[in-house]
Scaffold this active site. Structure first.
Site, short mmCIF file in Angstrom:
data_model
loop_
_atom_site.label_atom_id
_atom_site.label_comp_id
_atom_site.label_asym_id
_atom_site.label_seq_id
_atom_site.Cartn_x
_atom_site.Cartn_y
_atom_site.Cartn_z
N ASN A 128 -10.71 -2.87 -2.95
CA ASN A 128 -10.15 -2.42 -1.68
C ASN A 128 -11.19 -2.56 -0.57
O ASN A 128 -12.10 -1.74 -0.47
CB ASN A 128 -9.70 -0.96 -1.83
N SER B 35 0.82 -1.21 0.00
CA SER B 35 0.00 0.00 0.00
C SER B 35 0.86 1.26 0.00
O SER B 35 1.71 1.44 0.89
CB SER B 35 -0.90 -0.01 1.25
N CYS C 43 -5.43 10.40 -1.13
CA CYS C 43 -5.95 9.09 -0.76
C CYS C 43 -7.32 8.89 -1.41
O CYS C 43 -8.13 9.82 -1.47
CB CYS C 43 -6.07 8.97 0.76
N GLY C 44 -7.58 7.67 -1.89
CA GLY C 44 -8.84 7.40 -2.57
C GLY C 44 -10.06 7.58 -1.70
O GLY C 44 -11.18 7.67 -2.21
#
Length: 532
Positions: free
Chosen positions: A379, A99, A220-221
């Site tokens: 995810n 990650s 960040c997603g």
């Protein structure tokens, strides 16, 4: 090559070199067997084939989905795979995930950083190499125990045991598994992406995940402020990664194309378009703006584009970024995914705001209208409040069915007050089945948790600190850690052995014979953990 064949090969070789007479073929053969992979490229080629086979098997049977946990240190990855082998007797369909978030938060020389590609890019390839160093050591450690047992069986002339152990050695399953490695948005221009991809592949990565955010605006997603790039920009980076794989001879290398469009409301630039309906024109069709009737509607510095036959003045923020139309996220995701798969990507990654099988399936079904074998890496993010999400999903399903939900407050469903309720039990059941259901119904080939070991490290440390520095004292460690290690068969209870002490002792004997000074004698306290 089987152990016996290695001995034969090395016996012949040593005979041809008279000055090597102190070297025993059995020792050299054993060291070869305990080191199956000589380079990171060997690992990348081996694991790429595994991933390709797993992808093909999933296409036939969706129950054959794959899984991984994110690991921020080689030791964590090693212990995860040792545990997998211990509990399931195989590593098949279990991978590692690397990650970018955890590299930023845990591995940067700047200290903890947010997930915005500010960490050193070489930290990514460095962690890949570290993970595989620890996994290779796990092979050596496990085989070392088998070889020690084999030596004992030879001394006892136990032919049945010799045969059994030789088969175990020759059929040993490695701890080396595929790593899905996060290259963020590519860390710069196409050349920078290519160079880093090469480093990652040389370190052992068979699979690289890249996202369609602007590299210098990456977020960040699961946070706000995401900015995407036009497809041409993203596809050129996919090409850069593919060429890196091909240059290094990893022809089966896997590329995961991630789209953040569902939660990204901004673009940094207007796409280049040459004719109506091309990718650039499709991208621009989602940009929000106001129709203009004449040049009088255009102010100094305004930009004008043609959209569906009309002149549009795009809405531009003070930052210079352009805004997408409200509610266009899902359509942009579908377009992103189709474009990626049709231009070199192998798997998709769709960042969503909640773990909802129906939502994911809706997008995947639309993608599969044009790319029937589309598959996702998903995810299972700790950024989701899984308990609340699934309790609310059950609540909403019951409400839609007309079931009485008056006993529940939807906004407070996270409360422990509901833990024993019928709703909470069903929500837990849905959570337990999420991976199976999503693999079957939503095209998810690979399920991963990005940051699990970040959270487990914090939780276990909190529990130990609370007890050790409190009234429990040493019992907090003994009862909460060591006793559990012993009774659950955790290899680290013999931490000297896990760190390679026994391997080192054996090597000393190989090198120096009877003159070797070993650590594993009678005064080694590790003996207290034998036969427990």
């Amino acid at each position: 090559m089987p152990y016996a064949s290695e001995i034969d090969t090395l016996t012949s070789l040593i005979k041809q070199n008279p000055t090597w007479s102190a070297i025993k073929p059995e020792h050299a053969a054993r060291m070869r067997v305990q080191n199956k992979f000589k380079t990171g490229l060997d690992i990348a080629k081996y694991t790429a084939k595994i991933m390709r086979e797993d992808m093909a098997n999933y296409d036939v049977d969706t129950s054959q989905y794959t899984q991984s946990l994110g690991c921020w240190h080689g030791f964590i990855g090693q212990q995860k795979m040792i545990s997998v082998k211990k509990h399931f007797n195989t590593t098949k369909r279990r991978y590692l995930y690397l990650s970018g978030w955890m590299v930023a938060a845990m591995r940067s020389q700047f200290g903890p950083l947010p997930d915005q590609s500010m960490h050193e890019k070489t930290a990514v390839s460095g962690l890949i190499e570290e993970l595989y160093t620890f996994l290779r050591q796990a092979d050596s450690w496990e085989l070392n125990h088998l070889f020690r047992d084999l030596e004992a069986a030879v001394k006892a002339d136990d032919q049945a045991k010799i045969s059994e152990l030789t088969q175990q050695i020759d059929n040993h399953e490695t701890h080396i598994v595929p790593i899905i490695a996060d290259i963020d948005a590519g860390f710069g221009n196409d050349e920078a992406t290519y160079l880093l991809a090469k480093q990652m592949i040389e370190a052992g990565a068979c699979c690289i995940q890249i996202e369609n955010q602007v590299s210098d605006e990456k977020q960040c997603g699961h946070q706000d402020g995401k900015v995407t790039v036009p497809h041409a920009d993203f596809l050129s980076k996919i090409n850069a990664v593919r060429l890196a794989f091909l240059e290094l001879g990893v022809e089966d290398g896997v590329i995961v194309a991630r789209t953040d469009s569902l939660g990204a409301g901004l673009t940094k630039q207007i796409a280049v378009t040459e004719e109506p309906g091309d990718l650039g024109d499709q991208y621009n069709s989602f940009i929000d703006g106001d129709e203009i009737a004449s040049a009088d509607d255009i102010n100094n510095g305004d930009v004008v584009i043609k959209q569906n036959g009309k002149l549009i003045k795009p809405k531009r923020l003070a930052s210079g970024l352009f805004q997408f139309k409200e509610g266009s996220g899902e359509d942009r995701v579908v377009m992103d995914c189709i474009a990626s798969l049709q231009n070199g990507a192998d798997l998709l990654w769709i960042e969503t705001e909640k773990p909802h099988v129906g939502q994911i399936a809706n997008m995947v079904n639309r993608i599969r209208e044009q790319v029937p074998n589309a598959k996702l890496v998903y995810n299972n993010s700790p950024s989701f409040n899984w308990t609340l999400n699934f309790r609310q999903q059950v609540y909403d399903a019951w409400a839609e069915e007309g079931k009485d939900v008056s006993a529940y407050d939807r906004a407070r469903l996270m409360s422990a007050d509901y833990d024993t309720s019928e709703l909470a039990k069903l929500a837990d059941e849905w959570t337990a089945n999420f991976q199976r259901d999503a693999a079957r119904e939503a095209g998810i080939f690979h399920h991963l948790i990005t940051l699990p070991t970040y959270h487990t490290a914090a939780l276990s440390t909190d529990n130990l600190a609370k007890g050790y520095f409190g009234d429990e004292g040493m019992l907090a460690y003994v009862a909460g850690v060591q006793r559990k290690e012993i009774r659950q068969g955790i290899a680290t209870v013999k931490h000297q052995d896990m760190a390679g002490s026994n391997i080192g002792d054996d090597h000393k004997e190989f090198f120096a014979g009877d003159a070797a000074l070993k650590a594993g004698g009678k005064d080694n306290t590790m003996g207290q953990f034998e036969n427990v």
